[in-house]
Design an enzyme around this catalytic site. Structure first.
Site, PDB file in Angstrom:
ATOM      1  N   HIS A  51      38.036  36.673  54.550  1.00 36.94           N
ATOM      2  CA  HIS A  51      37.751  35.253  54.308  1.00 36.94           C
ATOM      3  C   HIS A  51      36.293  34.898  54.597  1.00 36.94           C
ATOM      4  CE1 HIS A  51      41.802  33.904  53.340  1.00 36.94           C
ATOM      5  NE2 HIS A  51      42.210  34.836  54.186  1.00 36.94           N
ATOM      6  N   ASP A  54      36.307  26.940  38.654  1.00 38.97           N
ATOM      7  CA  ASP A  54      37.266  27.625  39.505  1.00 38.97           C
ATOM      8  C   ASP A  54      36.872  29.109  39.502  1.00 38.97           C
ATOM      9  OD1 ASP A  54      39.617  28.877  40.509  1.00 38.97           O
ATOM     10  OD2 ASP A  54      40.806  27.176  39.844  1.00 38.97           O
ATOM     11  N   ASP A  75      38.546  26.985  45.948  1.00 39.02           N
ATOM     12  CA  ASP A  75      37.456  27.495  45.111  1.00 39.02           C
ATOM     13  C   ASP A  75      37.230  26.604  43.896  1.00 39.02           C
ATOM     14  OD1 ASP A  75      39.900  28.202  43.947  1.00 39.02           O
ATOM     15  OD2 ASP A  75      39.049  29.960  42.964  1.00 39.02           O
ATOM     16  N   ASN A  90      38.992  37.348  48.806  1.00 44.71           N
ATOM     17  CA  ASN A  90      39.427  37.107  50.193  1.00 44.71           C
ATOM     18  C   ASN A  90      40.260  38.266  50.724  1.00 44.71           C
ATOM     19  OD1 ASN A  90      38.240  34.655  50.872  1.00 44.71           O
ATOM     20  ND2 ASN A  90      39.904  33.452  50.021  1.00 44.71           N
ATOM     21  N   ASP A 114      34.092  32.853  52.021  1.00 43.08           N
ATOM     22  CA  ASP A 114      33.308  31.657  52.351  1.00 43.08           C
ATOM     23  C   ASP A 114      31.861  31.810  51.888  1.00 43.08           C
ATOM     24  OD1 ASP A 114      35.512  30.477  53.494  1.00 43.08           O
ATOM     25  OD2 ASP A 114      34.858  30.771  55.572  1.00 43.08           O
TER      26      ASP A 114
END
Length: 165
Positions: free
Chosen positions: A74, A61, A102, A69, A78
């Protein structure tokens, strides 16, 4: 005779097309489009009868992913996910899955001597933001389950690793 050959050829082409299309749909259904790793459906399908005791499971994680973000957008988030997926593919000898957001799950069929070194190498990586020329030092929280007493359900194992993480 010619009509029969053409009809036969047509049906062969249709069958081949349907097989290729079915394979394409299978890949779409079991692959995470962003990371190109397996997705939750692929993981669930692979371990539908449980996780054997000797199977190594790693749950990853990204730390502070929401801040990435929020601060960079974002699109950059990504790209960080893609970079982690590539980092995993370079360093992990087993299968890898992105199960959402994530969160990643890595599996290995049996314990290998270098698994602890591999585990450590996955917990940090650098990511360069091209637009701003900044470098992010991305850290990853990880939980690992090396060996269990018996076959365990996938859901129980993921919950257990997540709690330990």
């Amino acid at each position: 005779k010619n009509f029969f050959r053409l009809t036969y050829l047509f049906f062969v082409c249709v069958v081949i097309f349907l097989l290729l299309f079915t394979y394409y749909l299978y890949i779409q259904a079991t692959t995470d489009l962003l990371s190109k790793l397996g997705n939750r459906r692929a993981l669930t399908r692979r371990f539908k009868s449980g996780v054997k005791s000797e199977c190594v499971f790693v749950y990853l994680d990204i730390n502070h992913f929401k801040q990435i973000n929020d601060n960079y957008g974002h699109h950059v988030g990504d790209l960080v996910l893609v970079a982690l997926a590539q980092h995993i593919q370079r360093n992990w000898p087993g299968k890898a899955y992105r199960i959402g957001g994530d969160e990643f799950v890595l599996t290995l069929n049996k314990i290998e001597p270098e698994v602890s070194d591999l585990f450590k190498s996955l917990q940090r990586f650098s990511f360069n933001i091209k637009e701003t020329r900044e470098t992010l030092d991305v850290s990853v929280s990880a939980g690992i389950s090396l060996k269990r007493l018996k076959t365990t359900s996938l859901q129980d194992l993921l919950s257990d690793i997540d709690n330990k993480m």
